[in-house]
Design an enzyme around this catalytic site. Structure first.
Site, mmCIF file in Angstrom:
data_model
loop_
_atom_site.group_PDB
_atom_site.id
_atom_site.type_symbol
_atom_site.label_atom_id
_atom_site.label_comp_id
_atom_site.label_asym_id
_atom_site.label_seq_id
_atom_site.Cartn_x
_atom_site.Cartn_y
_atom_site.Cartn_z
ATOM 1 N N VAL A 29 0.956 -1.497 -0.602
ATOM 2 C CA VAL A 29 0.535 0.434 -0.248
ATOM 3 C C VAL A 29 1.291 1.505 -0.085
ATOM 4 C CG1 VAL A 29 -1.802 1.321 1.131
ATOM 5 C CG2 VAL A 29 -1.529 -1.354 1.088
ATOM 6 N N LYS A 87 -6.414 -1.177 -1.542
ATOM 7 C CA LYS A 87 -5.024 -1.100 -0.388
ATOM 8 C C LYS A 87 -5.936 -0.442 0.270
ATOM 9 C CE LYS A 87 -2.219 0.763 -4.125
ATOM 10 N NZ LYS A 87 -1.774 1.828 -5.305
HETATM 11 N N1 HSE Z 1 -1.553 1.832 -10.376
HETATM 12 C C1 HSE Z 1 -0.692 2.216 -9.091
HETATM 13 C C2 HSE Z 1 -1.191 3.516 -9.408
HETATM 14 C C3 HSE Z 1 0.316 1.178 -8.326
HETATM 15 O O1 HSE Z 1 -1.087 4.498 -10.449
HETATM 16 O O2 HSE Z 1 -0.435 3.773 -8.217
HETATM 17 C C4 HSE Z 1 0.655 1.323 -7.109
HETATM 18 O O3 HSE Z 1 -0.130 0.482 -6.502
#
Ligand code: HSE
Length: 400
Positions: free
Chosen positions: A127, A200
């Protein structure tokens, strides 16, 4: 030397290799025994890369080597990461991971296995990339009753919203540009529909309350319906729009949501722009603390994995407790949550708006044939009823 293995030499795995090699002396100055990468597992070969000296293609070499006490799982996905993690823990090897999907789905189970085998399962990097947030929740804030967590937990969407605001562009145009620059995935759904942020906040909320929050219990709205005109209204309000992942405890009930919110400058998250992430935690004793940094990226994420490796290295043969039971944390229906709402309607009938929604602050002249207003505080249920009664609602954004 504490011997470490890395599963997967992709972006994060190669970053972990780099952090341990490049910061060898820094690490040894703080942990005298030092860390050494004994193996890296990958299906591919990497000629002319220093990793080739330690590269293996068979996970059993790692799992059966008693010298390896810590495994970094940086493969991502559930298969075969779940199987490899489980087997490593059963062999008494601590596992440090950046794999939020695996953590969100199997966190309580893998923690139980780690406990039973006197080793640890740590996931700081799952996270907020390089932002320390799991460790603060687990240790620094362990004495606090957590009243709320509000996070900007997705860099892609924060980048898109920031560009929409600063350059006055439409969502589709910014997304296209972000994809061209490699800031957004070719298939951006997990980010723009809010699912990444949802996983998250499910992890953070589980850790805050020690019970399991299911991803599917969290109301999740992405940013695909946010229009450039919404930013024009937000500007008139002196505010901005952010994708928030929020959870809170109120009157012994738990609420969680991922959705765009109108955010005013008084909120410290107002100033979090571009690909940066931040998490604001409100504890019942210490009040607010905020954690800010790079939510993604090779070295930031890898650095967080290595912070867990060091924690495990200092506690070989012991289980580092992470309180997260498999018992379900009941998330209350959103209907009871109280807040204000920013609403756009396809008329400018101020008297009718006030008769239905109450003393609303009405904004006219932003776009033709419509107006926007901020309602007084009401429950989500009341808002839905009033919106249905009014009829002409174009869109709604919650106000933080
Ligand atoms: N795709 C995610 C973001 C990457 O843009 O934050 C990290 O988890």
């Amino acid at each position: 030397m504490i011997k470490v293995a890395i599963l997967g030499y992709g972006t994060v795995g190669s970053g972990v290799f780099e952090v341990i090699r490049k910061n060898k002396d820094v690490i040894s100055s703080k942990f005298a025994e030092g860390l050494e990468v004994k193996y890296v597992l990958d299906l591919r070969d990497f000629e002319d890369d220093p990793v080739s000296e330690v590269l293996v293609h068979d996970v059993d070499i790692i799992l059966n080597d008693p010298e390896v006490s810590i495994v970094c799982e940086t493969m991502g996905g559930v298969k075969p990461a779940y199987d490899f993690t489980r087997r490593a823990l059963e062999n008494g090897k601590s596992v440090c991971t950046s794999n939020k999907e695996l953590v969100e789905k199997y966190g309580p189970e893998l923690l139980q296995i780690a406990k039973a085998h006197n080793c640890s399962y740590l996931f700081e990097a799952s996270v907020g990339g390089g932002i320390p947030i799991i460790r603060p929740l687990r240790t620094s804030l362990a004495q606090e009753e957590i009243l709320s967590i509000t996070g900007i937990l997705n860099g892609t969407t924060n980048y898109i919203l920031t560009k929409m605001e600063t350059e006055g562009l439409a969502f589709d145009d910014v997304l296209k540009r972000a994809q061209e620059k490699g800031y957004a995935e070719k298939n951006p759904d997990a980010d723009v529909l809010g699912f990444d942020a949802c996983r998250k906040i499910a992890i953070l909320t589980s850790l805050a309350y020690g019970k399991n929050v299911s991803f599917s219990d969290i109301t999740t709205e992405g940013i695909t319906n946010i229009k450039d005109v919404d930013f024009a209204y937000a500007k008139k309000l002196g505010a901005t729009i952010k994708l928030f992942a929020k959870s809170m405890k109120k009157n012994d009930k738990y609420y969680a949501i991922v959705a765009p919110f109108i955010v005013s400058p008084e909120n410290p998250l107002f100033a979090v722009n571009g690909v940066f992430n931040a998490i604001l935690v409100n504890g019942n004793m210490g009040g607010e603390t905020m954690y800010y940094g790079k939510g993604a990226g090779k070295l930031a994420t890898a650095s967080a994995v290595v912070s867990d490796v060091l924690d495990c290295a200092r506690h070989i043969g012991k289980h580092l407790e992470v309180k997260w039971d498999s018992e379900k944390l009941e998330i209350s229906p959103l209907d009871g949550a109280v807040r204000r709402f920013f609403v756009r309607v396809s008329d400018t009938d101020e008297a009718r708006i006030k008769s239905v929604f109450g003393e609303a602050d009405i904004l006219t002249g932003v776009a033709g044939g419509e107006c926007g207003f901020v309602t007084p505080e009401m429950t989500e249920k009341e808002y839905k009823e009033k919106a249905a009664q009014y009829g002409n609602v174009i869109s709604m954004i919650r106000v933080d």
